[in-house]
Design an enzyme around this catalytic site. Sequence first.
Site, PDB file in Angstrom:
ATOM      1  N   THR A 216       0.913  -1.171   0.086  1.00  0.00           N
ATOM      2  CA  THR A 216       0.109   0.029  -0.076  1.00  0.00           C
ATOM      3  C   THR A 216       0.891   1.283   0.029  1.00  0.00           C
ATOM      4  O   THR A 216       2.091   1.328   0.402  1.00  0.00           O
ATOM      5  CB  THR A 216      -0.731  -0.002   1.385  1.00  0.00           C
ATOM      6  OG1 THR A 216      -1.804  -1.172   1.443  1.00  0.00           O
ATOM      7  CG2 THR A 216      -1.721   1.075   1.505  1.00  0.00           C
ATOM      8  N   ARG A 244     -13.237  -8.315  -1.097  1.00  0.00           N
ATOM      9  CA  ARG A 244     -12.447  -7.951  -0.326  1.00  0.00           C
ATOM     10  C   ARG A 244     -12.105  -6.569   0.092  1.00  0.00           C
ATOM     11  O   ARG A 244     -11.583  -6.015  -0.832  1.00  0.00           O
ATOM     12  CB  ARG A 244     -11.334  -8.712   0.013  1.00  0.00           C
ATOM     13  CG  ARG A 244     -10.610  -8.623   1.247  1.00  0.00           C
ATOM     14  CD  ARG A 244      -9.198  -7.964   1.090  1.00  0.00           C
ATOM     15  NE  ARG A 244      -8.475  -7.729   2.313  1.00  0.00           N
ATOM     16  CZ  ARG A 244      -7.729  -6.752   2.571  1.00  0.00           C
ATOM     17  NH1 ARG A 244      -7.125  -6.120   1.693  1.00  0.00           N
ATOM     18  NH2 ARG A 244      -6.573  -7.103   3.750  1.00  0.00           N
ATOM     19  N   VAL A 245     -12.595  -5.853   1.078  1.00  0.00           N
ATOM     20  CA  VAL A 245     -12.024  -4.440   1.473  1.00  0.00           C
ATOM     21  C   VAL A 245     -11.088  -4.446   2.480  1.00  0.00           C
ATOM     22  O   VAL A 245     -11.467  -4.797   3.541  1.00  0.00           O
ATOM     23  CB  VAL A 245     -13.514  -3.500   1.573  1.00  0.00           C
ATOM     24  CG1 VAL A 245     -12.777  -2.279   1.875  1.00  0.00           C
ATOM     25  CG2 VAL A 245     -14.268  -3.628   0.536  1.00  0.00           C
ATOM     26  N   GLY A 246     -10.135  -3.862   2.375  1.00  0.00           N
ATOM     27  CA  GLY A 246      -9.028  -3.618   3.280  1.00  0.00           C
ATOM     28  C   GLY A 246      -9.148  -2.475   4.288  1.00  0.00           C
ATOM     29  O   GLY A 246     -10.178  -2.107   4.182  1.00  0.00           O
ATOM     30  N   ASP A 247      -8.108  -2.170   5.266  1.00  0.00           N
ATOM     31  CA  ASP A 247      -8.312  -0.814   5.705  1.00  0.00           C
ATOM     32  C   ASP A 247      -7.994   0.587   5.012  1.00  0.00           C
ATOM     33  O   ASP A 247      -8.668   1.548   5.486  1.00  0.00           O
ATOM     34  CB  ASP A 247      -7.303  -1.064   6.842  1.00  0.00           C
ATOM     35  CG  ASP A 247      -5.722  -1.167   6.296  1.00  0.00           C
ATOM     36  OD1 ASP A 247      -5.726  -1.888   5.094  1.00  0.00           O
ATOM     37  OD2 ASP A 247      -4.757  -0.445   6.981  1.00  0.00           O
ATOM     38  N   THR A 267       0.096   0.672   6.684  1.00  0.00           N
ATOM     39  CA  THR A 267      -0.122  -0.578   5.482  1.00  0.00           C
ATOM     40  C   THR A 267       0.231  -1.719   6.431  1.00  0.00           C
ATOM     41  O   THR A 267       0.307  -1.731   7.491  1.00  0.00           O
ATOM     42  CB  THR A 267       1.394  -0.336   4.828  1.00  0.00           C
ATOM     43  OG1 THR A 267       2.436  -0.269   5.316  1.00  0.00           O
ATOM     44  CG2 THR A 267       1.350   1.360   3.956  1.00  0.00           C
ATOM     45  N   GLY A 268      -0.069  -2.866   5.514  1.00  0.00           N
ATOM     46  CA  GLY A 268       0.125  -4.029   6.380  1.00  0.00           C
ATOM     47  C   GLY A 268      -1.324  -4.395   6.180  1.00  0.00           C
ATOM     48  O   GLY A 268      -2.189  -4.358   5.679  1.00  0.00           O
ATOM     49  N   GLY A 270      -4.801  -5.467   6.709  1.00  0.00           N
ATOM     50  CA  GLY A 270      -5.666  -4.410   6.893  1.00  0.00           C
ATOM     51  C   GLY A 270      -6.779  -4.757   8.000  1.00  0.00           C
ATOM     52  O   GLY A 270      -7.610  -4.029   8.521  1.00  0.00           O
TER      53      GLY A 270
HETATM   54  N1  GLY Z   1      -3.366  -2.460   3.952  1.00  0.00           N
HETATM   55  C1  GLY Z   1      -3.658  -2.896   2.767  1.00  0.00           C
HETATM   56  C2  GLY Z   1      -4.632  -3.667   2.887  1.00  0.00           C
HETATM   57  O1  GLY Z   1      -4.799  -4.685   3.702  1.00  0.00           O
HETATM   58  O2  GLY Z   1      -5.416  -4.126   1.929  1.00  0.00           O
END
Ligand code: GLY
Length: 366
Positions: A216, A244-247, A267-268, A270
């Site tokens: 990210t 799928r939706v991340g953070d 980042t990392g 989510g």
């Molecule tokens: N931090 C990015 C994700 O998990 O999509």
Amino acid sequence: MTSRRDFLRTSAGVGVGAAVGLGSARPLRGAPGVLRSRVAPVAIASGNGTEAVDTAFRMVSEGGDTLDAVVEGVNIVERDPNDTSVGFGGLPNLDGVVQLDSSVMHGPSRGAGAVACLEGIKTPSRVAVDVMRYTDHVLLVGRGAQRFAVSMGHAVENLLTDGTRRRWIEWRARMSDTDDYLTPEESGQEAPPFRNGGDPGMDMLDSHDGVRPQGTINCNVVNRDGDLSGVTTTSGLAWKIPGRVGDSPIVGAGLYVDNDVGACGSTGRGEAVIKTCGSHSVIELMRAGMSPTDACLEALRRVVTFTTEARLRNAAGRPNFNVNYYAVNKSGEYGGAAIWSGARFAVCSGGESRREDSAYLFERGS
Ligand code: GLY
């Protein structure tokens, strides 16, 4: 009767007045004899953002808007086919489709916009800005987000490169021994040149194929008036379940900006950031008086506490994934921290941009 638009106009006016009344550090621009704020501008980003912080810093130094500055910065990485964690050239989902997430927050106006599961648009951060500026919504997803992007003039393009398609084809072949897809060894085809990609912003999760790329870019800036903005943009977890939706597009998780306090992004993994309202937590900890680095570390301790699943812990009971936070406060102090040692973040506070070591909770290998 007050229309919705009249109400919005009125509330915006109240918001600005209230901010000043609450003792905001914003200076009185241009008033003769009034001392300007002494904030030294700084731009901070994930490790893959050295060019982004250069651009953001230059733009705010020239008087540009803080949000325009960070978005212009991350656009460089979104358009870069060689960064496989963001935008064009990002690694795709399970079906081989690139789905992008992004959010933006503009401190001075308290604005926010975001898109999730957006396909076919190289610069999702720009679409997030359009959501913020041209709609009464904060988050658009999927086909609706793409239709909105097209309506705003964004081009729909193929975001897979030859390289990311080959990596997806290899991943698909290695998924199972009982299907009909052949691995490079079985087919005699050359394996894609790969591995940890060299993306400095990318973290790897252990998985069935050894590594699971997850990268990210987050970029935040404070200008000399103490105004802040931030952006986070990503192609998310490689090979993810479609939808799928991340953070990154979740306001308060992958990004939070409060113009009275600071800006933070992540980042990392989510899922871990969403569960702990990560970036919002960092801002609240800074509001309570912590430095950016200490606030990031404390928010990471919450991630560790919330990681109860055996599949997500190593032999020592620690998370088997990484999360990174990047934060700057209204005074221009900044910091980055990660769960695991070895992470770096990009920063520009004048002159050349540089990478600095992130603080961390655990030494790698422990
Ligand atoms: N931090 C990015 C994700 O998990 O999509």
